[in-house]
Design a protein around this motif. Structure first.
Motif, PDB file in Angstrom:
ATOM      1  N   ALA A 262       0.835  -1.203   0.000  1.00 53.18           N
ATOM      2  CA  ALA A 262       0.000   0.000   0.000  1.00 53.18           C
ATOM      3  C   ALA A 262       0.867   1.250   0.000  1.00 53.18           C
ATOM      4  CB  ALA A 262      -0.940  -0.003   1.204  1.00 53.18           C
ATOM      5  N   ASP A 263       1.934   1.239   0.800  1.00 46.41           N
ATOM      6  CA  ASP A 263       2.855   2.374   0.821  1.00 46.41           C
ATOM      7  C   ASP A 263       3.551   2.540  -0.528  1.00 46.41           C
ATOM      8  OD1 ASP A 263       2.368   3.194   3.435  1.00 46.41           O
ATOM      9  OD2 ASP A 263       3.959   1.943   4.285  1.00 46.41           O
ATOM     10  N   ALA A 264       4.015   1.422  -1.084  1.00 45.44           N
ATOM     11  CA  ALA A 264       4.783   1.486  -2.330  1.00 45.44           C
ATOM     12  C   ALA A 264       3.927   1.897  -3.525  1.00 45.44           C
ATOM     13  CB  ALA A 264       5.444   0.136  -2.608  1.00 45.44           C
ATOM     14  N   SER A 265       2.608   1.725  -3.438  1.00 49.33           N
ATOM     15  CA  SER A 265       1.721   2.058  -4.559  1.00 49.33           C
ATOM     16  C   SER A 265       1.026   3.403  -4.383  1.00 49.33           C
ATOM     17  CB  SER A 265       0.670   0.951  -4.729  1.00 49.33           C
ATOM     18  OG  SER A 265      -0.129   0.822  -3.552  1.00 49.33           O
ATOM     19  N   ARG A 266       1.450   4.185  -3.385  1.00 46.71           N
ATOM     20  CA  ARG A 266       0.885   5.515  -3.215  1.00 46.71           C
ATOM     21  C   ARG A 266       1.045   6.341  -4.487  1.00 46.71           C
ATOM     22  NH1 ARG A 266       3.251   8.138   2.308  1.00 46.71           N
ATOM     23  NH2 ARG A 266       1.973   7.056   3.848  1.00 46.71           N
ATOM     24  N   PRO A 267       0.074   7.180  -4.794  1.00 37.29           N
ATOM     25  CA  PRO A 267       0.224   8.045  -5.973  1.00 37.29           C
ATOM     26  C   PRO A 267       1.265   9.131  -5.726  1.00 37.29           C
ATOM     27  CG  PRO A 267      -1.799   8.571  -4.778  1.00 37.29           C
ATOM     28  CD  PRO A 267      -1.250   7.324  -4.153  1.00 37.29           C
ATOM     29  N   ARG A 274       9.268   4.445  -4.153  1.00 37.22           N
ATOM     30  CA  ARG A 274       8.496   3.194  -4.083  1.00 37.22           C
ATOM     31  C   ARG A 274       9.387   2.033  -3.659  1.00 37.22           C
ATOM     32  NH1 ARG A 274       3.658   4.517  -6.272  1.00 37.22           N
ATOM     33  NH2 ARG A 274       3.654   6.156  -7.852  1.00 37.22           N
ATOM     34  N   LEU A 275      10.582   1.963  -4.229  1.00 39.48           N
ATOM     35  CA  LEU A 275      11.515   0.916  -3.837  1.00 39.48           C
ATOM     36  C   LEU A 275      11.941   1.077  -2.381  1.00 39.48           C
ATOM     37  CD1 LEU A 275      13.793   0.672  -7.006  1.00 39.48           C
ATOM     38  CD2 LEU A 275      12.081  -0.971  -6.239  1.00 39.48           C
ATOM     39  N   GLY A 276      12.035   2.329  -1.923  1.00 41.24           N
ATOM     40  CA  GLY A 276      12.406   2.580  -0.536  1.00 41.24           C
ATOM     41  C   GLY A 276      11.442   1.937   0.441  1.00 41.24           C
TER      42      GLY A 276
END
Length: 333
Positions: A262-267, A274-276
């Motif tokens: 969910a965090d990595a797919s934030r707009p 995203r990788l972070g």
């Protein structure tokens, strides 16, 4: 003679140990009820049931997906540069090296969110007893961390032996999940992982975060600077920095995977951000709005400067200034 034809029929030590696990859990429950004091966290029925269900799920997951890791190791076996065979000294050496491998796996599991997502469930109980040891992952295969065993195969340890010593390591770690045993004889505490050392590992107190990663031998933590002793004046508080507040085993098993993706797919995030959210330590955020372990420790020292430089805590100048603004916004402990 080809040693592949003489592979010992090692027992599945975790299955052999199941009766011992059950007897030990019952005995611990009796002892805590009979002799409990304020130090003892005790049992909570729903929490213990969740741990048992997590353990069952781990066994099922191993049966369904264990062939993946074993298959990769067997494939790597053809490229070995030596063959140590199956003598007792080879088993002992394999155990020691695999214990070192476990240390680094465990350290990575606390420092990379991808692996933390499968390991976090083991830390999700706010109680600390023998049933907590059974709160194991359902998704370990999917992190790919079994590749850390490939070097052991390449230098000459058969995958069957590696699986055997790995089981021994796991069984050893069962008994250290207890508050019924205090500190032990100093030579034991110096060399081996003990209940005191592992209580530190499961604690959420700032000084204890990311410490004592050992499986069987605590010497690895002493060697690599991650050892922190248990202090009577700061008794461990268990669980997660932010507890998940559920006994649902499905949520326990998958909550961090869901949160991570969910965090990595934030707009609006860059690819690097995203990788972070996948590879950086738990608590990392692209905008610095969350606190990772380093920030938590620095914040604690900023509030308690007399603790600076003590085991598990940074020195007075290690990040305290950067934390001051956050400390002003945080409630006092």
């Amino acid at each position: 003679m080809n040693l592949d034809q003489l592979i010992p029929n090692y027992p599945d030590v975790t299955q052999v140990a199941i009766p011992f696990f059950i007897i030990a859990i019952i005995a611990e429950l009796y002892l805590l009820k009979r002799f409990a004091d304020q130090r003892k966290a005790g049992f909570e029925t729903r929490d213990t049931l969740t741990s048992l269900l997590m353990g069952t799920g781990n066994v099922v997951s191993g049966l369904l997906f264990g062939f993946v890791a074993f298959g990769v190791l067997m494939w790597a076996w053809q490229f070995r540069i030596h063959d140590f065979g199956f003598s007792w000294w080879a088993v002992l050496l394999c155990f020691i090296l695999d214990d070192l491998r476990y240390y680094w796996y465990h350290r990575i599991a606390h420092r990379a969110r991808w692996v933390w997502a499968e390991h976090v469930n083991h830390h999700s109980s706010q109680h600390y007893n023998l049933s907590t040891a059974l709160r194991q992952s359902w998704t370990g295969t999917f992190t790919g961390m079994f590749i850390l065993r490939i070097p052991l195969v390449l230098i000459g340890f058969h995958p069957v032996m590696i699986a055997f010593v790995g089981g021994l390591n796991l069984v050893y770690q069962f008994w250290i999940h207890t508050e019924a045993i205090g500190r032990m004889w100093k030579p034991i505490e110096a060399i081996f992982n003990t209940p005191s050392h592992h209580r530190v590992h499961h604690a959420t107190n700032p000084r204890y975060l990311d410490a004592n990663y050992a499986g069987t031998l605590i010497i690895w933590d002493r060697m690599f600077g991650t050892f922190v002793p248990e202090l009577d004046e700061d008794m461990p508080r268990y669980g997660l920095v932010r507890n998940i507040g559920t006994f649902n085993p499905i949520k326990v098993a998958f909550h961090e995977w869901w949160a991570m993706f969910a965090d990595a797919s934030r707009p609006g995030l860059t690819l690097r951000e995203r990788l972070g959210y996948i590879v950086m330590p738990p608590g990392w955020s692209h905008d610095g709005s969350r606190a990772d372990t380093a920030r938590i420790k620095a914040d604690y020292v900023a509030r308690h400067p007399e603790e600076a430089g003590k085991p598990g805590l940074p020195g007075g100048s290690d990040g305290v200034n950067e934390a001051e603004a956050d400390v002003r916004r945080m409630p006092a402990e």
